[in-house]
Design an enzyme around this catalytic site. Structure first.
Site, short mmCIF file in Angstrom:
data_model
loop_
_atom_site.label_atom_id
_atom_site.label_comp_id
_atom_site.label_asym_id
_atom_site.label_seq_id
_atom_site.Cartn_x
_atom_site.Cartn_y
_atom_site.Cartn_z
CB CYS A 188 21.52 21.05 -26.01
SG CYS A 188 20.27 22.15 -25.28
CB CYS A 242 16.05 27.07 -27.60
SG CYS A 242 17.32 26.60 -28.79
CB CYS A 267 32.55 33.01 -22.67
SG CYS A 267 31.99 34.15 -21.43
CB CYS A 326 24.93 24.31 -27.94
SG CYS A 326 24.05 25.71 -28.65
S1 SF4 Z 1 18.83 25.71 -25.49
FE1 SF4 Z 1 19.30 26.10 -27.66
S2 SF4 Z 1 20.85 27.71 -27.67
FE2 SF4 Z 1 20.74 26.89 -25.59
S3 SF4 Z 1 22.34 25.32 -25.49
FE3 SF4 Z 1 20.43 24.27 -26.07
S4 SF4 Z 1 20.42 24.32 -28.32
FE4 SF4 Z 1 21.96 25.78 -27.64
#
Ligand code: SF4
Length: 497
Positions: free
Chosen positions: A451, A454, A3, A251
Site C-alpha cells: 500500500c 498516501c 495499534c 503498508c
Molecule cells: S496509506 Fe500510507 S500509511 Fe496508510 S496504510 Fe497505506 S502506505 Fe500505510
C-alpha cells in the site's frame, strides 16, 4: 486505529499472562495512549485496561496480576487513536481488547487497523443489537463477527463474511467463548501480523511484529497472508486461505517509520531496509551529498538511514542529536497539541558538533512538517550553516484511511506544497525525498504488494479511493475538512459516499 496486538495460548494449561505482557511491552511503540490485557479461563474472560504506556510490573505485584488475569489464553493491545473521540473517557472506552456477548455466544478481539465503511456498518449493528454503542471501529469489528456467529455461522464463515464486509485494514487476534485462539488479516494484508511458537511447542503466539515473539524467546514461523485465518492448536497452526487471490497491499510506511528496526518483514530486518533507504538517497542526490560536512539523524527512525548515508557518501555520521531516554512518546502518534512540545523536549542537539557545518539530516518522513521544523530551528540556533533534509518516505500527498493518523488532506504539508515550498516552510536548504521506485526496491516487495496510497493517491480498497478522490476535488477548491474523512458522514463533509 494504530495499534499493536499480541496473543498467546499455552497447551500445558500454564498461565500465559507473562508472555502476553512482554509481547505487548515489545510493541509499545505502536501505541501509547492506552493498553489492555484479556485472558480466558474456564469459559470466562478477565480483562484489565488503562491509559498510557504498558506499566512496569513490580516483582511484589506479580501474584496480584496473575490472579487478576488467570488462564492459559490471552490477548493484548496497545492503541493510539485514529477512530473515535480523543478525550480520556473515550480513549478508555475504546481501549482494547474488546469483549462482546449475545445469545450466550462470547467473543473477545484485539484489532489493529482502521475501518473505512463505518456508516453502513453502524446502521447494520444498530438494527441487530438494540443497545449498540460504538466508541470506535473496534466495536464494529467485534460485533460484525458476533452477529455472524449469532446467525449460526461457524468461525470460519463468520470471519469470511467480516473480511468481505469490512472496507479497510484489519489484523485481528481473537478468543472464542469455547477457548479457541485465532487470528486473521484483511484481504489486502495492510497491517503486519505474524505467528510463532515456544521451543517446547507448548505455547503458540500471534504478534503485530516479530519483536513480540523475540522478547518471549519464541521462534517466528510466518507472516499471515492477506485474507488468511489461522487457528492455534496443540499440533501447531491451522491455516485457511478464506479469500482467494487477494491483492496484497502491505503498508509501506511500516518500513520507513512505524515498525521497530529489529522486526522482520518480508524476510529482512527493518533496519537493513532503512539503511538501504539512506544509500538510495545519496545515489539520487549526489551533488547535495558532496556539499555536506556531516550526516546526523533525527533519532531513532532516522538512525538507520543515517548509517546508509554514511556508507554511501563517506560522510561522518555525527551523533549530534540525542534523544532523552525517558521521554518515550513518539511525536508522530501524539495528539496535535502535544506534538510540538514533545519533540522539543525529546531531542537535544550537541551544538559544538554542528556549529559552522553543512549538515545532512536523515528523517523518516515529513507529515505535518511541525516536528522537522523544530529540529531545523535547533540546528540553526546551534550554528549549522546548511541543513539538507534526506527523507526516506516519499512526499505524503494524501490521507491514510488504514490506521495511521494522517486522515485529512488539510493536515499534510505535502498535499499542498512541493519539495521547494516545503523546504522554505520548515527552514531547510533542500528537502530530498527518496523516490517511490527506490523505496519499493529496498523493501524487497513489488509495487503491487505494497500500500502506498498516501504517496501515490492509489488506494487498495474501493471506498477509500472514492472518499479520497471526492474530498481531493473539494480540497483543491479551498474546502476545509471536518475531522477525519472516514468518520464524518458524507453529508457533513458535503460529498457523496
Ligand atoms: S496509506 Fe500510507 S500509511 Fe496508510 S496504510 Fe497505506 S502506505 Fe500505510
Amino acid at each position: 486505529m494504530g495499534c499493536g496486538v499480541f496473543g498467546a495460548i499455552n497447551f500445558d494449561n500454564q498461565s500465559v499472562f507473562s508472555h502476553v505482557y512482554w509481547g505487548l511491552r515489545a510493541e509499545n511503540h505502536r501505541g501509547h495512549q492506552s493498553h489492555g490485557f484479556l485472558t480466558f479461563k474456564d469459559g470466562e474472560f478477565y480483562s484489565y485496561k488503562n491509559l498510557d504506556l504498558v506499566p512496569k510490573l513490580k516483582t511484589s505485584a506479580i501474584q496480584e496480576w496473575l490472579t487478576r488475569l488467570p488462564g492459559n489464553i490471552g490477548i493484548a493491545n496497545v492503541r493510539y487513536t485514529t477512530s473515535g473521540k480523543i478525550d480520556d473517557q473515550s480513549i478508555v472506552q475504546g481501549t482494547q481488547p474488546m469483549m462482546a456477548e449475545a445469545n450466550g455466544i462470547k467473543l473477545a478481539v484485539s484489532f489493529n487497523g482502521n475501518i473505512v465503511n463505518t456508516q453502513p456498518l453502524l446502521r447494520e449493528m444498530q438494527e441487530h443489537f438494540s443497545n449498540f454503542i460504538c466508541s470506535c471501529d473496534s466495536d464494529l469489528v467485534i460485533n460484525k463477527l458476533l452477529l455472524e456467529l449469532k446467525n449460526g455461522k461457524g468461525l470460519e464463515e463468520a470471519v469470511k463474511t467480516a473480511m468481505l464486509s469490512l472496507d479497510g485494514a484489519f489484523s485481528v487476534i481473537g478468543i472464542t467463548g469455547d477457548g479457541v485462539l485465532f487470528a486473521f488479516k484483511d484481504p489486502h494484508g495492510i497491517k503486519p501480523l505474524c505467528a510463532g511458537h515456544s521451543h517446547d511447542c507448548k505455547t503458540y503466539a500471534f504478534s503485530s511484529e516479530s519483536v513480540g515473539l523475540d522478547i518471549n524467546g519464541f521462534e517466528r514461523d510466518f507472516e499471515l497472508e492477506p485474507g488468511e485465518l489461522v487457528l492455534a492448536s496443540k499440533d501447531g497452526f491451522k491455516r485457511q486461505q478464506l479469500i482467494e487471490n487477494p491483492r496484497k497491499a502491505f503498508c509501506a510506511f511500516e518500513f520507513a517509520y512505524f515498525a521497530r528496526p529489529d522486526s522482520i518483514f518480508n524476510g529482512k530486518y527493518v533496519y537493513e531496509i532503512r539503511e538501504e533507504f539512506g544509500r538510495n538517497i545519496v545515489k539520487e542526490f549526489p551533488e547535495i551529498s558532496k556539499d555536506a560536512d556531516i550526516v546526523l539523524s533525527v533519532p531513532e527512525t532516522g538512525d538507520d538511514p543515517a548509517m546508509g548515508v554514511h556508507e554511501a557518501s563517506g560522510l561522518r555520521w555525527e551523533r549530534a542529536s540525542r534523544r532523552h531516554r525517558y521521554v518515550t512518546e513518539r511525536a508522530f502518534i501524539l495528539l496535535n497539541n502535544e506534538r510540538y512540545s514533545t519533540i522539543d523536549r525529546k531531542v537535544n542537539i550537541l551544538g559544538s558538533k554542528v556549529a559552522g557545518k553543512r549538515v545532512i539530516v536523515t528523517e523518516d518522513s515529513i507529515v505535518r512538517g511541525d516536528t522537522t521544523k523544530v529540529i531545523i530551528e535547533k540546528l540553526r540556533k546551534s550554528g549549522a550553516t546548511k541543513v539538507y533534509m534526506f527523507v526516506t518516505f516519499p512526499r505524503i500527498i494524501g490521507p491514510c484511511f488504514y490506521g495511521i493518523d494522517m486522515s485529512s488532506y488539510g493536515q499534510l504539508i505535502g498535499s499542498r506544497h512541493d519539495e521547494k515550498e516545503i523546504a522554505k516552510i520548515i527552514g531547510a536548504d533542500t528537502v530530498c525525498y527518496q523516490s517511490i521506485e527506490n523505496l519499493v526496491k529496498a523493501t524487497g516487495c513489488t509495487k503491487n504488494e505494497l500500500c502506498m496510497a498516501c504517496i501515490t493517491g492509489k488506494y487498495p480498497t474501493p471506498l477509500a479511493q472514492k472518499m479520497a478522490d471526492e474530498m481531493k476535488k473539494k480540497f483543491i477548491h479551498g474546502y476545509q475538512e471536518k475531522g477525519r474523512i472516514y468518520e464524518a458522514g458524507s453529508e457533513s463533509q458535503g460529498v457523496q459516499w
